[in-house]
Enzyme design. Structure first.
Site, mmCIF file in Angstrom:
data_model
loop_
_atom_site.group_PDB
_atom_site.id
_atom_site.type_symbol
_atom_site.label_atom_id
_atom_site.label_comp_id
_atom_site.label_asym_id
_atom_site.label_seq_id
_atom_site.Cartn_x
_atom_site.Cartn_y
_atom_site.Cartn_z
ATOM 1 N N CYS A 198 -13.582 -1.095 -46.526
ATOM 2 C CA CYS A 198 -14.737 -2.427 -46.693
ATOM 3 C C CYS A 198 -14.627 -3.445 -45.806
ATOM 4 O O CYS A 198 -16.330 -3.658 -45.717
ATOM 5 C CB CYS A 198 -13.759 -3.382 -47.467
ATOM 6 N N ARG A 234 -12.763 1.838 -32.052
ATOM 7 C CA ARG A 234 -12.894 3.062 -32.540
ATOM 8 C C ARG A 234 -12.164 3.300 -33.211
ATOM 9 O O ARG A 234 -11.108 3.804 -32.838
ATOM 10 C CB ARG A 234 -13.277 3.846 -31.407
ATOM 11 N N SER A 235 -11.315 1.725 -33.934
ATOM 12 C CA SER A 235 -9.865 2.027 -34.079
ATOM 13 C C SER A 235 -10.109 2.698 -35.682
ATOM 14 O O SER A 235 -11.935 3.119 -36.196
ATOM 15 C CB SER A 235 -9.871 0.637 -34.781
ATOM 16 N N ASP A 257 -14.438 3.111 -26.714
ATOM 17 C CA ASP A 257 -13.059 2.543 -26.390
ATOM 18 C C ASP A 257 -12.829 2.715 -25.289
ATOM 19 O O ASP A 257 -13.417 2.907 -24.610
ATOM 20 C CB ASP A 257 -12.040 3.834 -27.247
ATOM 21 N N ILE A 258 -11.470 2.291 -25.296
ATOM 22 C CA ILE A 258 -11.010 2.135 -24.024
ATOM 23 C C ILE A 258 -11.131 3.076 -23.135
ATOM 24 O O ILE A 258 -11.257 2.084 -21.425
ATOM 25 C CB ILE A 258 -9.257 2.061 -24.140
ATOM 26 N N ALA A 313 -14.618 -9.158 -34.752
ATOM 27 C CA ALA A 313 -12.805 -9.061 -33.992
ATOM 28 C C ALA A 313 -12.695 -10.544 -35.316
ATOM 29 O O ALA A 313 -13.790 -11.311 -34.831
ATOM 30 C CB ALA A 313 -13.136 -9.252 -32.608
#
Length: 404
Positions: A198, A234-235, A257-258, A313
């Site tokens: 969602c 990139r979760s 990402d990290i 975020a």
């Protein structure tokens, strides 16, 4: 999941354009016009977009569907939320969900647990409860604590939610279908559309509302052809599914990402060598930020004119006043209201896919027909192969006998 050390190194110090008025001594006369902040003028074509206006038509559609159910004597769908943490963002999300459901006629029940270890049992109870039509788990529960059953305990919980109740679209079935660009759960009849994550879906709907992002005159799968997107996250909840969704619509998507950068293009994933966050952002038409730390700021000078910037975020990852001085920039500071609307929309899809009395009757009827169908004479494909091979050999032997 993105963590702060890498992104802290990207933080830049910028001077805020908005200036607070200084205190006025009591002996000084009050100015004729008082303002707490200096008015900021945006660059030509630049604008800040309120996500609430985008969410409104989706919620109106949900209210209409719920009212039709009630008029037919059918109870509104029941959404169950599971909360077992003190994370402020998770609790705020739970509050928003409850208020939205109440306003739109959906039944909502929040179940809280003091000990995270109890979440799995509560989750399985909800899966098995025929009264429950949708389940949402407010993460993080365990964070990145390892699990015997997966990469982390939270990942395990996500995969434990039944696909018939997963309003977040994060269980293995829906994630797997998304990454393979499979859009239905009942192939080959294709009557039940998949549920999409969602939060990622909310970003897609926001971009669809922006005239410069999606071109619906093109065929499905090419609506974003020619667009370049950078997603700084990139979760499994946001960044990864969003990258897949936009790539499925034809965009080139840089996933940051990290410690790595990947390019999603044409259904394939490519490791990027030589690219930096700056180089990706500078070439992008769309930038999505999802860095979960207040210390991170995307350098405004990386943003190009006519770029669409979406902040997913809970912290502000950009300096809004600075980027709105860039010509043609469209900035969406929050996606929460659209995310809740997509959550409700997913719940309605699950209800019509699996829980509506008519659908349940139809599924039972199909199951009964299947059970009445005569069993085939063969037990497995191996038996078919053996029969065909034996027939062929027998035919060859008879042919050779006839020649003699």
């Amino acid at each position: 999941t993105i963590t702060s050390p890498f992104f802290s190194s990207l933080t830049t110090t910028s001077q805020t354009i908005t200036q607070e008025n200084k205190a006025i001594p009591p002996s000084c006369p009050l100015p004729s016009i008082m303002a707490s902040k200096t008015e900021i003028k945006y660059a030509p074509g630049a604008k800040k977009i309120d996500a609430g206006s985008i969410a409104t038509p989706f919620r109106e559609e949900v209210r209409t569907q719920v009212q039709k159910l009630k008029d037919a004597g059918i109870d509104a769908p029941l959404l169950v939320g599971l909360l077992a943490n003190t994370d402020p963002a998770a609790r705020k999300y739970a509050e928003w969900t409850g208020r939205a459901c109440q306003a739109d006629g959906i039944r909502y029940e929040l179940r809280t647990m003091d000990d995270p270890i109890d979440v799995e049992a509560a989750l399985r109870d909800a899966n098995d409860d025929p009264r429950v039509h949708g389940i949402i788990v407010y993460y993080p529960i365990f964070g990145q604590v390892e699990s015997f059953s997966g990469e982390s305990q939270d990942d395990y919980l996500r995969d434990t939610v039944s696909y018939k109740c997963d309003v977040e679209g994060l269980c293995h079935d829906y994630r797997s279908n998304l990454y393979r660009n499979v859009r239905y759960v009942d192939f080959p009849t294709n009557t039940k559309k998949c549920v999409l994550p969602c939060t990622a879906l909310s970003v897609v709907k926001i971009l669809e509302s922006c005239s410069t992002c999606y071109d619906k005159s093109k065929p499905i799968g090419k609506h974003m052809e020619g667009k370049t997107v950078t997603i700084i996250n990139r979760s499994e909840i946001v960044g990864r599914p969003l990258a897949a969704m936009l790539a499925n619509d034809g965009a080139d998507v840089y996933s940051i990402d990290i410690d790595s950068i990947y390019l999603f293009r044409g259904g394939r994933l490519h490791k990027c060598e030589g690219e930096t966050p700056e180089s990706c952002v500078r070439k992008s038409n769309i930038v999505v930020t999802g860095v979960p730390t207040k210390n991170y700021r995307l350098p405004s000078e990386w943003i190009q004119p006519n770029t669409t910037v979406v902040n997913v975020a809970s912290f502000k990852n950009v300096d809004a006043d600075e980027i709105l001085q860039i010509e043609g920039v469209q900035y969406i500071p929050m996606v929460g209201k659209v995310t809740v609307a997509m959550l409700e929309r997913n719940l309605m899809r699950l209800f019509y896919n699996f829980h509506h009395p008519d659908r349940q009757h139809e599924d039972r009827y199909k199951a009964e027909l299947e059970a009445q169908r005569p069993a085939p004479w063969y037990g497995s494909p191996v038996q078919i192969y053996t029969a065909l091979a034996a027939t062929a050999i027998l035919g060859m032997m008879l042919a050779q006998s006839a020649k003699k």
